[in-house]
Design an enzyme around this catalytic site. Structure first.
Site, short mmCIF file in Angstrom:
data_model
loop_
_atom_site.label_atom_id
_atom_site.label_comp_id
_atom_site.label_asym_id
_atom_site.label_seq_id
_atom_site.Cartn_x
_atom_site.Cartn_y
_atom_site.Cartn_z
N HIS A 117 1.19 -1.12 0.02
CA HIS A 117 -0.22 0.29 0.09
C HIS A 117 0.61 1.34 0.11
O HIS A 117 0.83 1.93 -0.65
CB HIS A 117 -0.92 -0.12 1.52
N GLU A 118 1.60 1.52 0.72
CA GLU A 118 2.23 2.49 0.97
C GLU A 118 3.69 2.61 0.02
O GLU A 118 3.50 4.19 -0.29
CB GLU A 118 3.73 2.40 2.85
N HIS B 50 2.10 4.31 -2.89
CA HIS B 50 1.66 5.54 -2.22
C HIS B 50 3.12 6.64 -3.35
O HIS B 50 3.06 7.05 -4.02
CB HIS B 50 1.68 6.23 -1.04
N HIS C 143 4.01 6.82 -6.47
CA HIS C 143 3.34 7.85 -7.48
C HIS C 143 3.72 9.15 -7.08
O HIS C 143 4.10 10.40 -8.00
CB HIS C 143 1.69 7.55 -6.34
#
Length: 630
Positions: A413-414, A417, A420
């Protein structure tokens, strides 16, 4: 130009070694944890002396910017360009001066010297917000056609086009110089409800001690309470713990209600001061999000609660319970002793995103190679996980990795980020490099979905598959259904204030209890003490109309993942290219426009329905796997 820098913490090349997987360090002494698992701050500043020099440089540049007041109109395109370029230089320094102490504080919250330095940054930012309040009103005093002409004739202004014209889009809600300065002076006052809530709910709260059925006593702090709900096999103990923990907030509910009424009144004041007809419009206007997005999200989700309720009934049956309560939502149906050491989880996460192509995976490998992920827990370290960008340097990812399945998904998940952030920074100038919260969770939840499918492809064991599917379903429950319920509560509470109706403890309790019954239906026995839950949700007391974005991002990622992984090869490749373009676009357009270019329209009910159908499919798969388990 947003005259206060939004430094976001989203809350995420050497090849990775495939040698023997190392175990999690036994020590919690940070100095004894290998350097490869700790942050390297040297890429930001080599020393505190260099940071001090950066603070002085930033302060001087802020004063120089403030001195530009009154020069925009007579200076023409050249002066406007000078102002934006000056703000870029200050903004880059803000990232560096903010992150250097913030990140070091988070790995040792006990260090008061670092905490003091971090407070100095906050003071500098507040000064800048007030000193630059003149800029937008002065810009908007110049006719839009004039400024558009300057942009067309000045190629160096092109990177600022979106930001400049977005100020004109919001012109009806910008006050004059005196009005903007007055609102900026109220900035710290506006944050008072959040600060008061934090002190009451964190610093001053006294959690009770209860005796369990086995004779042990436990203090129901948030950590102990969560652990008890996840590990206790006794429904009676779980129920008593929930009543005591939530009841702690209920004991001072009148104070929480007064604080929340202050939040609602503040939001309504700001909305009216800026000429908005509702607080929802005021909360969404900054990113040009139509009111229809939130209203459609809430209506479609409330109508699509059947799979959500079916999951609760499946849990009730498999747990062998006569009645099912909220405090039964966390105890595992099946348990597993399988672990996911960090290096293994890192390798799995990298392998899972292979469908995104070589450009993405090569950057992923470079990011995880060392120095940018603070992996393991240590004494004094901030809990949880997040991704923090540093423009010109890249992302820093905080973990407290513990070798569990949840930790493996948190890493994916992180890291979503982080990637991104990497792609936005590489492809956008500073002014448009920061993506909005409205798209932030798309990248993270998409990477979680890739990891889920990777793990499912590697096992035929029904219990392991059930646990993986349950993790996915629990993500939908927590990130989608629960957040929509919160958004529904928040919207209804704000509308009470807009109508001039009272906001009391009794009103808020009834509002929350009614929502629980609407969303859960007959799948849940709603205990009376859960009516106080609203007082536990810190987001309500912080940023208005924030939580709905978790759900819209989840819906967006579900649709994008389907487009990238189903259908003809040409269609999948085109969808993947659109998705990568989204990640590279930073904040170069309004988030709704960015998502539409990627293939998602959140004004359409079908987009929300896709998540509901995904939930229904996953619950059906869980039922199939459960039937195979003895």
């Amino acid at each position: 130009m947003k005259m206060t820098l939004a430094i976001s913490t989203v809350l995420c090349a050497a090849a990775v070694s495939t040698a023997a997987v190392a175990a999690k360090p036994a020590t919690r002494n940070r100095a004894e944890i290998p350097a490869e698992f700790r942050w390297d701050f040297a890429a930001i500043y080599p020393s505190w002396d260099a940071w001090e020099a950066g603070m002085k440089d930033m302060d001087a540049k802020m004063d120089a910017f403030a001195a530009m007041k009154g020069t925009l109109a007579k200076g023409g395109a050249a002066q406007l360009l000078k102002a934006y370029q000056a703000y870029d230089e200050i903004g880059k320094l803000q990232y560096l001066t903010y992150r250097y102490p913030q990140l070091q504080r988070d790995v040792d919250t006990r260090d008061q010297a670092i905490a003091g330095r971090f407070q100095r940054v906050g003071t500098a930012f507040a000064k800048f917000a007030t000193a630059t309040a003149w800029f937008v009103p002065e810009l908007l005093a110049i006719p839009e056609a004039t400024v558009t002409g300057w942009i067309a004739a000045t190629p160096a202004l092109a990177p600022y086009r979106f930001t400049i014209l977005d100020n004109y889009r919001q012109q009806a809600h910008v006050l004059d110089d005196k009005g903007e300065r007055l609102l900026s002076l109220a900035g710290q006052f506006n944050s008072a409800p959040k600060s008061i809530y934090s002190e009451l709910a964190t610093s001053d709260i006294k959690f009770p001690t209860i005796k369990l059925s086995d004779g042990k006593e436990v203090v129901l702090s948030p950590g102990n309470y969560g652990a008890l709900l996840e590990t206790s096999p006794s429904q009676e103990d779980r129920g008593r713990a929930a009543a005591a923990h939530v009841g702690t907030f209920g004991a001072t509910a009148n104070t929480y209600a007064a604080i929340y009424n202050g939040v609602l009144q503040r939001d309504w004041f700001i909305a009216q001061a800026r000429n908005f007809s509702t607080t929802l419009d005021a909360g969404l206007d900054g990113n040009a999000i139509p009111r229809q997005v939130v209203e459609t999200l809430i209506d479609a989700t409330r109508a699509g609660s059947a799979p959500f309720q079916r999951y609760a009934k499946l849990r009730k049956r498999l747990l062998g319970l006569q009645t099912y309560h909220l405090y039964d939502s966390f105890v595992p149906i099946y348990r597993s002793d399988k672990t996911y050491p960090y290096e293994q989880a890192r390798e799995l996460a990298m392998q899972s995103v292979a469908p995104l192509g070589d450009e993405y995976t090569s950057r992923y490998k470079r990011f995880v190679s060392g120095g940018r992920i603070d992996v393991y827990e240590n004494e004094g370290k901030k809990s949880g996980a997040y991704n923090a960008g540093v423009y010109g340097v890249g992302p820093y990812l905080l973990m407290n990795y513990n070798d569990t399945l949840d930790a493996a998904f948190t890493l994916a998940h992180e890291a979503g980020h982080a990637m991104h952030t990497v792609l936005s920074y590489e492809n956008q100038p500073f002014v448009t490099a920061d993506y909005t919260i409205f798209v932030a969770e798309v990248a993270s939840t998409t990477n979680e979905r890739f990891l889920l499918e990777k793990l499912l492809s590697q096992t035929s064991d029904p219990k392991e598959r059930f646990l993986l599917l349950q993790h996915a379903v629990d993500s939908i429950v927590g990130t989608f259904y629960t957040q929509v319920l919160f958004a529904d509560f928040e919207l209804r509470a704000h509308r009470l204030v807009e109508k001039g109706e009272p906001v009391t403890t009794e009103v808020l309790n009834k509002l929350y209890a009614d929502l629980l019954k609407e969303y859960w239906g007959d799948a849940l026995t709603v205990d009376d003490f859960y009516k106080f839950t609203w007082a536990r949700i810190s987001h309500f007391f912080d940023t208005p109309y924030y939580v709905f974005q978790y759900a819209t991002c989840f819906a967006s990622s579900a649709q994008l993942y389907n487009a990238m992984t189903t259908g003809a090869p040409e269609a999948r490749k085109a969808a993947t290219d659109r998705y990568l373009t989204l990640l590279k676009s930073g904040g170069n357009d309004h988030p709704m426009t960015q998502l539409k270019k990627a293939g998602v329209d959140l004004t359409q009910r079908a987009t929300i329905q896709a998540v509901i159908e995904q939930m229904d499919k996953l619950v059906s798969q869980m039922e199939t796997e459960a039937a195979k388990i003895r």
